[in-house]
Motif scaffolding. Structure first.
Motif, PDB file in Angstrom:
ATOM      1  N   SER A   1       0.821  -1.213   0.000  1.00  0.00           N
ATOM      2  CA  SER A   1       0.000   0.000   0.000  1.00  0.00           C
ATOM      3  C   SER A   1       0.854   1.262   0.000  1.00  0.00           C
ATOM      4  CB  SER A   1      -0.935   0.001   1.211  1.00  0.00           C
ATOM      5  OG  SER A   1      -0.187  -0.012   2.421  1.00  0.00           O
ATOM      6  N   ALA A   2       2.051   1.178   0.583  1.00  0.00           N
ATOM      7  CA  ALA A   2       2.917   2.359   0.642  1.00  0.00           C
ATOM      8  C   ALA A   2       3.731   2.556  -0.634  1.00  0.00           C
ATOM      9  CB  ALA A   2       3.871   2.247   1.838  1.00  0.00           C
ATOM     10  N   LEU A   3       3.642   1.610  -1.581  1.00  0.00           N
ATOM     11  CA  LEU A   3       4.446   1.676  -2.803  1.00  0.00           C
ATOM     12  C   LEU A   3       3.733   2.399  -3.941  1.00  0.00           C
ATOM     13  CD1 LEU A   3       5.895  -1.956  -2.810  1.00  0.00           C
ATOM     14  CD2 LEU A   3       6.934   0.124  -1.914  1.00  0.00           C
ATOM     15  N   GLY A   4       2.533   2.870  -3.679  1.00  0.00           N
ATOM     16  CA  GLY A   4       1.791   3.557  -4.731  1.00  0.00           C
ATOM     17  C   GLY A   4       1.033   2.558  -5.591  1.00  0.00           C
ATOM     18  N   PRO A   5       0.198   3.058  -6.506  1.00  0.00           N
ATOM     19  CA  PRO A   5      -0.590   2.164  -7.359  1.00  0.00           C
ATOM     20  C   PRO A   5       0.296   1.414  -8.347  1.00  0.00           C
ATOM     21  CG  PRO A   5      -0.849   4.436  -8.060  1.00  0.00           C
ATOM     22  CD  PRO A   5      -0.056   4.475  -6.786  1.00  0.00           C
ATOM     23  N   LEU A   6      -0.126   0.196  -8.666  1.00  0.00           N
ATOM     24  CA  LEU A   6       0.624  -0.601  -9.638  1.00  0.00           C
ATOM     25  C   LEU A   6       0.578   0.062 -11.013  1.00  0.00           C
ATOM     26  CD1 LEU A   6       2.201  -3.253  -9.989  1.00  0.00           C
ATOM     27  CD2 LEU A   6       0.055  -4.354 -10.631  1.00  0.00           C
ATOM     28  N   VAL A   7      -0.549   0.622 -11.345  1.00  0.00           N
ATOM     29  CA  VAL A   7      -0.712   1.372 -12.596  1.00  0.00           C
ATOM     30  C   VAL A   7      -1.201   2.771 -12.224  1.00  0.00           C
ATOM     31  CG1 VAL A   7      -1.883   1.475 -14.820  1.00  0.00           C
ATOM     32  CG2 VAL A   7      -1.268  -0.740 -13.857  1.00  0.00           C
ATOM     33  N   SER A   8      -0.539   3.784 -12.741  1.00  0.00           N
ATOM     34  CA  SER A   8      -0.866   5.165 -12.371  1.00  0.00           C
ATOM     35  C   SER A   8      -2.302   5.505 -12.772  1.00  0.00           C
ATOM     36  CB  SER A   8       0.098   6.131 -13.058  1.00  0.00           C
ATOM     37  OG  SER A   8      -0.103   6.117 -14.458  1.00  0.00           O
ATOM     38  N   PRO A   9      -2.923   6.441 -12.044  1.00  0.00           N
ATOM     39  CA  PRO A   9      -4.297   6.844 -12.415  1.00  0.00           C
ATOM     40  C   PRO A   9      -4.390   7.346 -13.853  1.00  0.00           C
ATOM     41  CG  PRO A   9      -3.724   7.676 -10.232  1.00  0.00           C
ATOM     42  CD  PRO A   9      -2.463   7.087 -10.805  1.00  0.00           C
ATOM     43  N   GLU A  10      -3.352   8.027 -14.318  1.00  0.00           N
ATOM     44  CA  GLU A  10      -3.372   8.521 -15.696  1.00  0.00           C
ATOM     45  C   GLU A  10      -3.401   7.364 -16.694  1.00  0.00           C
ATOM     46  OE1 GLU A  10      -1.801  11.415 -12.934  1.00  0.00           O
ATOM     47  OE2 GLU A  10      -1.111   9.391 -13.443  1.00  0.00           O
ATOM     48  N   LEU A  11      -2.572   6.331 -16.425  1.00  0.00           N
ATOM     49  CA  LEU A  11      -2.539   5.181 -17.327  1.00  0.00           C
ATOM     50  C   LEU A  11      -3.830   4.375 -17.233  1.00  0.00           C
ATOM     51  CD1 LEU A  11      -0.971   3.595 -19.383  1.00  0.00           C
ATOM     52  CD2 LEU A  11       0.165   2.347 -17.540  1.00  0.00           C
ATOM     53  N   VAL A  12      -4.409   4.295 -16.031  1.00  0.00           N
ATOM     54  CA  VAL A  12      -5.703   3.605 -15.869  1.00  0.00           C
ATOM     55  C   VAL A  12      -6.758   4.302 -16.711  1.00  0.00           C
ATOM     56  CG1 VAL A  12      -7.571   3.112 -14.255  1.00  0.00           C
ATOM     57  CG2 VAL A  12      -5.217   2.641 -13.598  1.00  0.00           C
ATOM     58  N   ASP A  13      -6.796   5.638 -16.623  1.00  0.00           N
ATOM     59  CA  ASP A  13      -7.777   6.394 -17.402  1.00  0.00           C
ATOM     60  C   ASP A  13      -7.544   6.207 -18.898  1.00  0.00           C
ATOM     61  OD1 ASP A  13      -9.902   8.589 -17.498  1.00  0.00           O
ATOM     62  OD2 ASP A  13      -8.287   9.498 -18.648  1.00  0.00           O
ATOM     63  N   GLN A  14      -6.276   6.224 -19.306  1.00  0.00           N
ATOM     64  CA  GLN A  14      -5.951   6.029 -20.719  1.00  0.00           C
ATOM     65  C   GLN A  14      -6.371   4.638 -21.186  1.00  0.00           C
ATOM     66  OE1 GLN A  14      -1.802   6.681 -21.568  1.00  0.00           O
ATOM     67  NE2 GLN A  14      -1.919   5.757 -23.579  1.00  0.00           N
ATOM     68  N   THR A  15      -6.110   3.626 -20.353  1.00  0.00           N
ATOM     69  CA  THR A  15      -6.485   2.254 -20.707  1.00  0.00           C
ATOM     70  C   THR A  15      -7.997   2.094 -20.743  1.00  0.00           C
ATOM     71  OG1 THR A  15      -4.456   1.497 -19.610  1.00  0.00           O
ATOM     72  CG2 THR A  15      -6.122  -0.165 -20.119  1.00  0.00           C
ATOM     73  N   GLU A  16      -8.674   2.728 -19.789  1.00  0.00           N
ATOM     74  CA  GLU A  16     -10.138   2.667 -19.797  1.00  0.00           C
ATOM     75  C   GLU A  16     -10.699   3.267 -21.084  1.00  0.00           C
ATOM     76  OE1 GLU A  16     -11.116   2.851 -14.992  1.00  0.00           O
ATOM     77  OE2 GLU A  16     -11.484   4.589 -16.259  1.00  0.00           O
ATOM     78  N   ARG A  17     -10.107   4.355 -21.527  1.00  0.00           N
ATOM     79  CA  ARG A  17     -10.582   4.981 -22.764  1.00  0.00           C
ATOM     80  C   ARG A  17     -10.326   4.068 -23.959  1.00  0.00           C
ATOM     81  NH1 ARG A  17     -12.032  10.182 -21.835  1.00  0.00           N
ATOM     82  NH2 ARG A  17     -11.273  11.125 -19.904  1.00  0.00           N
ATOM     83  N   LYS A  18      -9.169   3.399 -23.971  1.00  0.00           N
ATOM     84  CA  LYS A  18      -8.900   2.430 -25.040  1.00  0.00           C
ATOM     85  C   LYS A  18      -9.934   1.304 -25.007  1.00  0.00           C
ATOM     86  CE  LYS A  18      -3.858   2.943 -25.429  1.00  0.00           C
ATOM     87  NZ  LYS A  18      -2.569   2.229 -25.257  1.00  0.00           N
ATOM     88  N   TYR A  19     -10.230   0.853 -23.801  1.00  0.00           N
ATOM     89  CA  TYR A  19     -11.213  -0.225 -23.650  1.00  0.00           C
ATOM     90  C   TYR A  19     -12.574   0.229 -24.170  1.00  0.00           C
ATOM     91  CZ  TYR A  19     -14.340  -3.562 -21.361  1.00  0.00           C
ATOM     92  OH  TYR A  19     -15.317  -4.491 -21.105  1.00  0.00           O
ATOM     93  N   VAL A  20     -12.959   1.450 -23.845  1.00  0.00           N
ATOM     94  CA  VAL A  20     -14.257   1.965 -24.303  1.00  0.00           C
ATOM     95  C   VAL A  20     -14.284   2.035 -25.826  1.00  0.00           C
ATOM     96  CG1 VAL A  20     -15.763   3.979 -24.300  1.00  0.00           C
ATOM     97  CG2 VAL A  20     -14.714   3.224 -22.178  1.00  0.00           C
ATOM     98  N   VAL A  21     -13.162   2.443 -26.428  1.00  0.00           N
ATOM     99  CA  VAL A  21     -13.099   2.506 -27.894  1.00  0.00           C
ATOM    100  C   VAL A  21     -13.288   1.115 -28.499  1.00  0.00           C
ATOM    101  CG1 VAL A  21     -11.574   2.978 -29.851  1.00  0.00           C
ATOM    102  CG2 VAL A  21     -11.690   4.588 -27.955  1.00  0.00           C
TER     103      VAL A  21
END
Length: 743
Positions: free
Chosen positions: A368-388
């Protein structure tokens, strides 16, 4: 000789001040005669006081003079002592000058003594120097036999010998001799490299060795610790740093361990980033990482010092390597299944009890102290790719569904019905299942992805409704070419109305939040447009059957009595029976629109200027026919369920009153009431109706039209236009001679 007053001007000034003060005091005390009696007392008291002051002054002066005398005596004694010391220093200086030659002999003796000490040191290390090559060979044999501790001990001894010699040479500024020493001890470099190679091989296989042979791994760690202490000592002294120092083997230990972890799991080429291959790869990573962290936590931690924080280092290495690995995979062009799999794995599986939250790893392993495995920006970018990707898939499926639906419209059988007998097709079920399933799947990842897919789904549904309307128009064109194709054209239009109603009622259930299930205005408008287009096609079909009948009126045959309106009622009744196969709100709408269509077509036919009443009797016949037709049509629609007050046929009854009016002079008043009730009627419409009467003079016509101009009407918001859709034929132009002007 100068007078005492000139030598002591201050004394004279003081005496004057004293006399002045005394005089002032005496004048204040003896200013009355009776005070002079105490003059003797004052005199004796002041005499005693002066005597006391003089005695104190004499005592003070005597003490001061005695102190001055003692000081002068001490100064006299100090001068004598200084003179004696000066004589002694002069004698010592002459003695040192006489001994200068003897000091030069002592300097030579000092040089000989230093050379003797060096030679003695060399003699002491000669046996070790002569055995260096033999020690090198023995150390090499120990390394080949993996006797690492013994080999390292001899290696440290040789390094200490070399470094001691180099340090001595450095202190004496003999830099040129250091090259000879380094050359003589050149074998140390090879031994260091050989030992380091074995150490890093052991560290690289550490996860296996701590399970199979922990002694070898512990030996490597002990050697690294020895070297780390030597580095710390040399860096702390900071006088002379031997070649090859600091070795920094502890840092190298971490690097090798991290490179082993990343190289084993994350640098493998040929990772299948599509479908099952990616799923297998992620499952293998999950299994291997959990297994290896168990080994680190349960075994490796016991083999290294606590300050190594080996479990934390390994956990951080896995986390960072996974982050980089997933970023690399996400750079590729992945399909929607792979994107979903990666998002689910990174956001849910990674932190789950099946992986980093495994009971065997807690509580020591904490990512939990190491930060997210995938950054929020990359998650949002991947979600947008998924939506496409989902959008493309959804578009393909919706298009295929529409093509199947379009083909079904041309079948040789009626559409299917539900348990209530209403026409329907599988279209709304297929569309809603597709949309809701994609929204549900997205909810397994994040709320933001669910919202993105929901928004996209509504947009696609809106676009689909547009394509559906285009398909309906295309089907209508095909039907206009040949009204037998499709065979059940009206039935499938009715089914489409039921489908549209089903979509309208169920689209709100797509929203993830039950409390906010409001259909967007644009989608609601698209559903309304689809319903209106379908109703329009149905009414156009009804109009095609009514038009041949409407063309037959007005006529004198129609006046004398015919079954024209009865035929119209049969057509209307036939269509309303079909309309009963749609649900009630749509049925009521179709019935209302059909009644408006019938009324407007009837009124349009009357205004086509096909006949003019030639006599009072014909006007009477026209009034009777209008009454019979309007009553028959009104009773039909009332029987079908449409309230008379909601019918547009009331306009026919009102128009009949204009025709039946016996006194043309009263037309202005009658027309005023008519235009008040039907504000969308125009001058042309009224003029045509006046023509139909056949008995209206130009003066009356002018008066009626003037009255209309003086009373312009405004359409109420709830008013349903009827006359504005009726076009009146243009009046025929008067005949003109060639090149002449028209009157």
């Amino acid at each position: 000789a100068s007078s005492p007053d000139e030598e002591w001007p201050e004394a004279e000034k003081a005496e004057k001040l004293a006399r002045g003060a005394a005089l002032k005091w005496a004048s204040g005390v003896f200013y009355r005669p009776e005070k002079l009696e105490g003059l003797g007392q004052y005199r004796s008291r002041e005499t005693q006081r002066n005597s006391s002051i003089q005695s104190r002054l004499k005592s003070t002066v005597q003490s001061y003079l005695e102190g001055v005398g003692a000081g002068l005596e001490q100064l006299r004694s100090a001068v004598q002592e200084v003179q004696s010391v000066c004589q002694d220093l002069g004698a010592a200086r002459w003695a040192l000058l006489d001994s200068a030659d003897h000091f030069q002999g002592l300097q030579q003796m000092r040089s000989l003594m230093a050379e003797h000490v060096q030679l003695a040191s060399v003699v002491q290390v000669l046996p070790q120097l002569f055995s260096v090559q033999e020690v090198f060979s023995h150390t090499l044999q120990l390394l080949r036999g993996q006797h690492l501790l013994e080999a390292h001990a001899e290696l440290m001894m040789m390094e200490h010998l070399r470094d001691d010699i180099l340090s001595q040479l450095h202190l004496r500024g003999l830099s040129s001799a250091q090259t000879t020493v380094l050359s003589y001890f050149g074998g140390l470099q090879e031994l260091n490299e050989n030992l380091a190679k074995q150490l890093w091989d052991i560290v690289g296989n550490g996860l296996r060795l701590v399970r199979e042979d922990p002694v070898l791994f512990v030996t490597a760690v002990r050697i690294i610790e020895r070297e780390e202490k030597i580095d710390d000592t040399l860096l702390l002294e900071a006088t002379f740093l031997p070649p090859g120092r600091p070795k920094s083997w502890k840092q190298k230990f971490y690097q090798v361990l991290q490179q082993t972890i990343t190289g084993t799991h994350f640098h493998a080429t040929g990772v299948d980033a599509e479908g099952p291959g990616l799923a297998r790869h992620l499952a293998m990573l999950q299994k291997d990482i959990v297994s290896e962290l168990r080994v680190v936590k349960d075994l490796m931690v016991q083999c290294v010092p606590a300050h190594y924080n080996i479990l934390s280092v390994c956990t951080t290495t896995y986390h960072q390597a996974l982050t980089s690995h997933l970023q690399d995979i996400l750079q590729e062009d992945l399909d929607k299944q792979s994107l979903f799999l990666l998002l689910e794995w990174a956001l849910h599986v990674y932190h789950s009890p099946q992986m980093m939250g495994h009971p065997d790893l807690l509580p020591e392993v904490d990512v939990s102290a190491l930060g997210p495995l995938v950054s929020p920006e990359l998650v949002d970018q991947t979600e947008r790719k998924y939506v496409v990707k989902v959008k493309a898939s959804m578009l393909e499926w919706l298009q295929r569904t529409l093509e199947v639906e379009f083909k079904e419209w041309f079948r040789e059988e009626e559409p299917e019905t539900d348990h209530q007998g209403f026409f329907q097709s599988a279209l709304p079920v297929i569309v809603m299942q597709m949309l809701s399933e994609n929204i549900r799947v997205a909810s397994l990842i994040t709320d933001s992805l669910q919202q993105k897919v929901y928004t996209m789904a509504l947009e696609e549904l809106e676009a689909f409704l547009g394509r559906l309307r285009e398909a309906l128009v295309q089907c209508g064109k095909e039907h206009q070419k040949d009204r037998t194709v499709p065979k059940y054209y009206v039935s499938y239009l009715l089914a489409m109305l039921n489908n549209n109603l089903a979509l309208s009622s169920s689209v709100s259930s797509l929203h993830p939040n039950i409390a906010c299930r409001e259909v967007p205005a644009s989608l609601r408008a698209a559903l309304d447009r689809t319903q209106k287009k379908t109703c329009q096609l149905l009414l156009e079909e009804l109009l095609l059957d009514l038009q041949p009948l409407c063309l037959q009126l007005p006529s004198r045959k129609w006046l004398s009595g015919s079954q024209l309106v009865s035929s119209m009622c049969e057509v209307i009744d036939k269509y309303t029976k079909d309309f009963s196969r749609v649900r009630k709100p749509i049925f009521t709408l179709l019935l209302t629109e059909s009644e408006l269509l019938v009324a407007s077509q009837y009124l349009r036919a009357l205004m086509q200027k096909k006949m003019v009443c030639k006599s009072k009797e014909e006007r009477g016949q026209l009034c009777d026919r209008l009454l019979q037709d309007a009553t028959q049509l009104r009773e039909l629609f009332c029987a079908l369920g449409l309230d008379g007050s909601q019918q547009s046929l009331e306009a026919v009854f009102a128009l009949r009153e204009l025709i039946c009016l016996k006194d043309p002079a009263m037309l202005s008043l009658e027309v005023l009431g008519f235009i008040t009730k039907y504000p969308d009627i125009s001058d042309e419409h009224i003029s045509t109706l006046l023509d139909l009467r056949g008995d209206v003079s130009k003066e009356v016509r002018h008066m009626v039209l003037e009255m209309m101009a003086q009373h312009p009407q405004v359409l109420p918001e709830s008013y349903r236009p009827i006359f504005s859709t009726i076009l009146v034929p243009a009046p025929e132009l008067p005949f003109c001679l060639r090149k002449g002007k028209c009157a």
